[in-house]
Design an enzyme around this catalytic site. Structure first.
Site, PDB file in Angstrom:
ATOM      1  N   LYS A  86       0.800  -1.194   0.000  1.00  0.00           N
ATOM      2  CA  LYS A  86       0.000   0.000   0.000  1.00  0.00           C
ATOM      3  C   LYS A  86       0.845   1.260   0.000  1.00  0.00           C
ATOM      4  O   LYS A  86       0.421   2.304  -0.474  1.00  0.00           O
ATOM      5  CB  LYS A  86      -0.887   0.054   1.251  1.00  0.00           C
ATOM      6  N   GLY A  87       2.016   1.187   0.573  1.00  0.00           N
ATOM      7  CA  GLY A  87       2.805   2.378   0.856  1.00  0.00           C
ATOM      8  C   GLY A  87       3.116   3.273  -0.323  1.00  0.00           C
ATOM      9  O   GLY A  87       3.175   4.486  -0.184  1.00  0.00           O
TER      10      GLY A  87
ATOM     11  N   GLU B 282       8.421   2.218  -5.616  1.00  0.00           N
ATOM     12  CA  GLU B 282       8.409   1.890  -4.190  1.00  0.00           C
ATOM     13  C   GLU B 282       8.365   3.144  -3.337  1.00  0.00           C
ATOM     14  O   GLU B 282       8.885   4.189  -3.738  1.00  0.00           O
ATOM     15  CB  GLU B 282       9.688   1.102  -3.822  1.00  0.00           C
ATOM     16  N   ASP B 283       7.789   3.021  -2.151  1.00  0.00           N
ATOM     17  CA  ASP B 283       7.799   4.136  -1.211  1.00  0.00           C
ATOM     18  C   ASP B 283       9.154   4.249  -0.524  1.00  0.00           C
ATOM     19  O   ASP B 283       9.701   5.332  -0.391  1.00  0.00           O
ATOM     20  CB  ASP B 283       6.672   4.007  -0.181  1.00  0.00           C
TER      21      ASP B 283
ATOM     22  N   ASP C 233      14.461  -0.376   1.915  1.00  0.00           N
ATOM     23  CA  ASP C 233      15.055  -0.560   3.235  1.00  0.00           C
ATOM     24  C   ASP C 233      16.045  -1.729   3.165  1.00  0.00           C
ATOM     25  O   ASP C 233      17.115  -1.582   2.591  1.00  0.00           O
ATOM     26  CB  ASP C 233      13.911  -0.811   4.229  1.00  0.00           C
TER      27      ASP C 233
ATOM     28  N   LYS D 297      17.046   3.926   2.329  1.00  0.00           N
ATOM     29  CA  LYS D 297      17.804   3.765   3.577  1.00  0.00           C
ATOM     30  C   LYS D 297      18.951   2.795   3.297  1.00  0.00           C
ATOM     31  O   LYS D 297      18.897   1.628   3.675  1.00  0.00           O
ATOM     32  CB  LYS D 297      16.917   3.183   4.682  1.00  0.00           C
TER      33      LYS D 297
ATOM     34  N   PHE E  36      12.387   5.741  12.056  1.00  0.00           N
ATOM     35  CA  PHE E  36      11.066   5.276  11.662  1.00  0.00           C
ATOM     36  C   PHE E  36      10.337   6.437  11.002  1.00  0.00           C
ATOM     37  O   PHE E  36       9.919   7.370  11.666  1.00  0.00           O
ATOM     38  CB  PHE E  36      10.283   4.782  12.882  1.00  0.00           C
ATOM     39  N   VAL E  37      10.222   6.381   9.663  1.00  0.00           N
ATOM     40  CA  VAL E  37       9.620   7.482   8.919  1.00  0.00           C
ATOM     41  C   VAL E  37       8.164   7.176   8.560  1.00  0.00           C
ATOM     42  O   VAL E  37       7.808   6.026   8.283  1.00  0.00           O
ATOM     43  CB  VAL E  37      10.426   7.845   7.652  1.00  0.00           C
TER      44      VAL E  37
ATOM     45  N   ASP F   2       3.518   4.296   6.727  1.00  0.00           N
ATOM     46  CA  ASP F   2       2.665   4.169   7.906  1.00  0.00           C
ATOM     47  C   ASP F   2       3.355   3.523   9.088  1.00  0.00           C
ATOM     48  O   ASP F   2       4.433   2.938   8.971  1.00  0.00           O
ATOM     49  CB  ASP F   2       1.441   3.321   7.557  1.00  0.00           C
TER      50      ASP F   2
ATOM     51  N   ARG G  16      -0.338   7.542   6.973  1.00  0.00           N
ATOM     52  CA  ARG G  16      -0.125   7.548   5.525  1.00  0.00           C
ATOM     53  C   ARG G  16      -0.585   8.862   4.892  1.00  0.00           C
ATOM     54  O   ARG G  16      -0.052   9.288   3.882  1.00  0.00           O
ATOM     55  CB  ARG G  16      -0.898   6.408   4.848  1.00  0.00           C
TER      56      ARG G  16
END
Length: 184
Positions: free
Chosen positions: A47-48, A103-104, A107, A135, A156-157, A163, A169
């Protein structure tokens, strides 16, 4: 417990609405130039990335198609195992297309590395990655994005599609979530 006002849970704003707009416009221009004359398909892994995808596709000024996937990488705790389970697959045939995974955040890269292997077996002309946030210090898989909006610290963003527990979000900026919110 979450605060009633989401903004009260934000420790610091990393990227403002204006900075995000500039990043997206720059990526859209670059992608438009590099994919001219190609059969571009943008794939959002839900969803991101949906917020980023919506803005990015409007910043691209060449013909393109879009599609969506939902994947799960299960494992113990909060770390991805890198084993990908496809919950919702793409609707289109990838043969002969130039695939750009949107992609959001990139990581550890485990899930995306596995997903790319799966998608390459479907015979697209090319597969590249566009990530809004990166990241790199968290990377565990040998993978990097072809297009990167911004690098962020190992915090933690949240916001702009990202989210914590399905919240935040809808914040119009990217911020760092206060540790007391997720450490309870």
């Amino acid at each position: 417990m979450f605060n009633e006002n989401m903004r009260d849970d934000v420790k610091e704003i990393l990227l403002s609405e204006e900075q995000i707009r500039e990043i997206v416009e720059g990526l859209g221009k670059q992608i438009s130039e590099e994919y001219k004359g190609k059969n571009l398909v943008l794939v959002s892994v839900l969803k991101g990335s949906v917020v980023f995808m919506a803005d990015l596709m409007r910043a691209i000024d060449i013909p393109c198609s879009i599609d969506f996937m939902v994947v799960s990488s299960y494992g113990s705790g909060t770390e991805s195992s890198g084993i990908v389970k496809i919950i919702k697959d793409l609707d289109m045939d990838l043969r002969g297309v130039d695939l750009l995974i949107v992609e959001d955040i990139l990581d550890t890269g485990r899930t995306l590395a596995s997903l790319i292997k799966i998608l390459k077996m479907r015979n697209p002309n090319s597969v590249k990655i566009c990530t809004f946030l990166d990241k790199p210090e968290r990377r565990l898989a040998d993978i990097s994005a072809d297009y990167v909006g911004a690098c962020v610290p190992d915090e933690f963003v949240i916001g702009y599609g990202l989210d914590y527990d399905e919240r935040y979000r809808n914040l119009p900026y990217v911020g760092i979530l206060k540790p007391e919110v997720y450490s309870k």
